[in-house]
Scaffold this motif. Structure first.
Motif, PDB file in Angstrom:
ATOM      1  N   GLU A  94      36.339  11.827 -93.130  1.00 59.36           N
ATOM      2  CA  GLU A  94      37.395  12.672 -92.467  1.00 59.36           C
ATOM      3  C   GLU A  94      38.026  13.422 -93.563  1.00 59.36           C
ATOM      4  O   GLU A  94      38.841  14.023 -93.122  1.00 59.36           O
ATOM      5  N   LEU A  95      38.341  12.447 -95.298  1.00 63.39           N
ATOM      6  CA  LEU A  95      39.050  13.236 -95.867  1.00 63.39           C
ATOM      7  C   LEU A  95      38.499  14.754 -96.233  1.00 63.39           C
ATOM      8  O   LEU A  95      39.852  15.659 -96.440  1.00 63.39           O
ATOM      9  N   ASN A  96      36.895  14.929 -95.675  1.00 62.19           N
ATOM     10  CA  ASN A  96      36.532  15.900 -97.095  1.00 62.19           C
ATOM     11  C   ASN A  96      36.270  16.648 -95.841  1.00 62.19           C
ATOM     12  O   ASN A  96      35.634  17.597 -96.445  1.00 62.19           O
ATOM     13  N   GLY A  97      35.699  16.500 -94.641  1.00 61.34           N
ATOM     14  CA  GLY A  97      35.611  17.219 -94.017  1.00 61.34           C
ATOM     15  C   GLY A  97      33.994  17.057 -93.517  1.00 61.34           C
ATOM     16  O   GLY A  97      33.501  17.944 -92.555  1.00 61.34           O
ATOM     17  N   LYS A  98      33.292  16.773 -94.933  1.00 60.46           N
ATOM     18  CA  LYS A  98      31.932  16.915 -94.706  1.00 60.46           C
ATOM     19  C   LYS A  98      31.403  16.183 -95.882  1.00 60.46           C
ATOM     20  O   LYS A  98      32.125  16.081 -96.634  1.00 60.46           O
ATOM     21  N   PRO A  99      29.827  15.807 -96.202  1.00 59.74           N
ATOM     22  CA  PRO A  99      29.777  15.113 -97.444  1.00 59.74           C
ATOM     23  C   PRO A  99      30.032  16.051 -98.358  1.00 59.74           C
ATOM     24  O   PRO A  99      29.542  17.104 -98.534  1.00 59.74           O
ATOM     25  N   GLY A 100      30.319  15.066 -99.360  1.00 58.93           N
ATOM     26  CA  GLY A 100      30.345  16.218-100.401  1.00 58.93           C
ATOM     27  C   GLY A 100      29.891  16.006-102.189  1.00 58.93           C
ATOM     28  O   GLY A 100      28.879  14.536-101.942  1.00 58.93           O
TER      29      GLY A 100
END
Length: 293
Positions: A94-100
């Motif tokens: 949720e915080l990053n929007g996508k895996p990073g």
């Protein structure tokens, strides 16, 4: 032993006695918790120095460094951990929007990073304890860094997480500055720590297991952690409760208080703590989400 002479938050040099607690896990020694007279920050003082603190982690019951510790309380911890690991993965997505790219500081035996990697994240771990480090490296088939300084050449991370780790770090201000350098400009620093202003902390007093002296060098509250990070260029954007911690900590605390775990009392205290936290925000443990200012 070493004595802290300046408050890590405000720099004040005068402290008042707050509480005396026993190390129930390893040594049965008593340690003093002091409170800064200027900003009310709480810390274990005096404390073992970095060279000698390792001896206080040598226990089969220190569950974050041991995948095999036994007993009903530790078994319950692991059952709940399976659920919370999924919740943590959901949070960082949720915080990053996508895996990073994530760095987990104090990654223990690597359970969280294993979950993150399965969720598509690039993972990096840092763990100073050699035994836990070896377990994590084998589990992840990757190098686990021994210190923040050893990450200096790393690419910046989208998420940096410290799950019940900040309270263990001797060089507090220096480490926060390093964390800032390791974070991308839009990244999130995720800090989870016990809250010594919680209902269960007040209820159990010196028996509250989350004081965990001398391994816990600092005893944070919402009003003391925010100014600490503000002075390093961070802004608090959100805080979230860790509802299961109230029950787990209550189970340990009741054992320290009476010599045996009182499960009914622990459930009652956990429920009361979480109910009180809905009104005050003072959960047994809190997740703080910081961004670069």
């Amino acid at each position: 032993m070493e004595t802290v002479t300046q408050c890590p938050v405000c720099g004040n040099s005068t402290f008042s006695p707050f509480l005396t607690c026993e190390d129930y896990l390893v040594s049965n020694q008593k340690f003093s918790i002091q409170q800064c007279q200027a900003c009310s920050f709480r810390l274990t003082n005096p404390r073992p120095d970095e060279q000698s603190i390792g001896a206080y982690y040598k226990s089969d019951q220190y569950v974050s460094h041991n995948d095999k510790s036994s007993g009903l309380v530790n078994t319950a911890y692991r059952l709940v951990r399976d659920y919370t690991l999924r919740s943590k993965l959901k949070l960082i997505n949720e915080l990053n929007g996508k895996p990073g790219h994530i760095l987990d500081v104090g990654c223990g035996t690597g359970a969280f990073l294993e979950t993150c990697r399965a969720g598509g994240w690039q993972v990096t771990g840092m763990e100073p304890d050699p035994e836990a480090q070896a377990v994590a490296a084998d589990k992840l088939k990757a190098e686990i860094k021994p210190s923040l300084n050893s990450l200096n050449e790393s690419q910046p991370f989208d998420i940096i997480s410290l799950w019940h780790v900040l309270e263990h770090i001797h060089s507090l201000n220096e480490s926060i500055q390093l964390l800032r350098q390791l974070l991308t400009e839009k990244g999130t620093l995720l800090i989870a720590v016990p809250n010594s202003n919680s209902y269960d902390a007040h209820y159990f007093k010196q028996y509250w297991a989350a004081y965990d002296v001398p391994r816990h060098l600092y005893h944070f509250t919402p009003s003391t952690i925010e100014p600490l990070f503000n002075k390093h260029g961070f802004t608090l954007v959100n805080q979230r409760p860790m509802v299961f911690d109230a029950f787990y900590i209550a189970m340990l605390s009741s054992r320290y208080q009476t010599g045996q775990t009182d499960y009914i009392k622990s459930i009652q205290t956990g429920l009361s703590s979480n109910a009180e936290a809905k009104r005050t925000g003072n959960s047994s443990s809190l997740i703080y989400l910081f961004k670069k200012a």
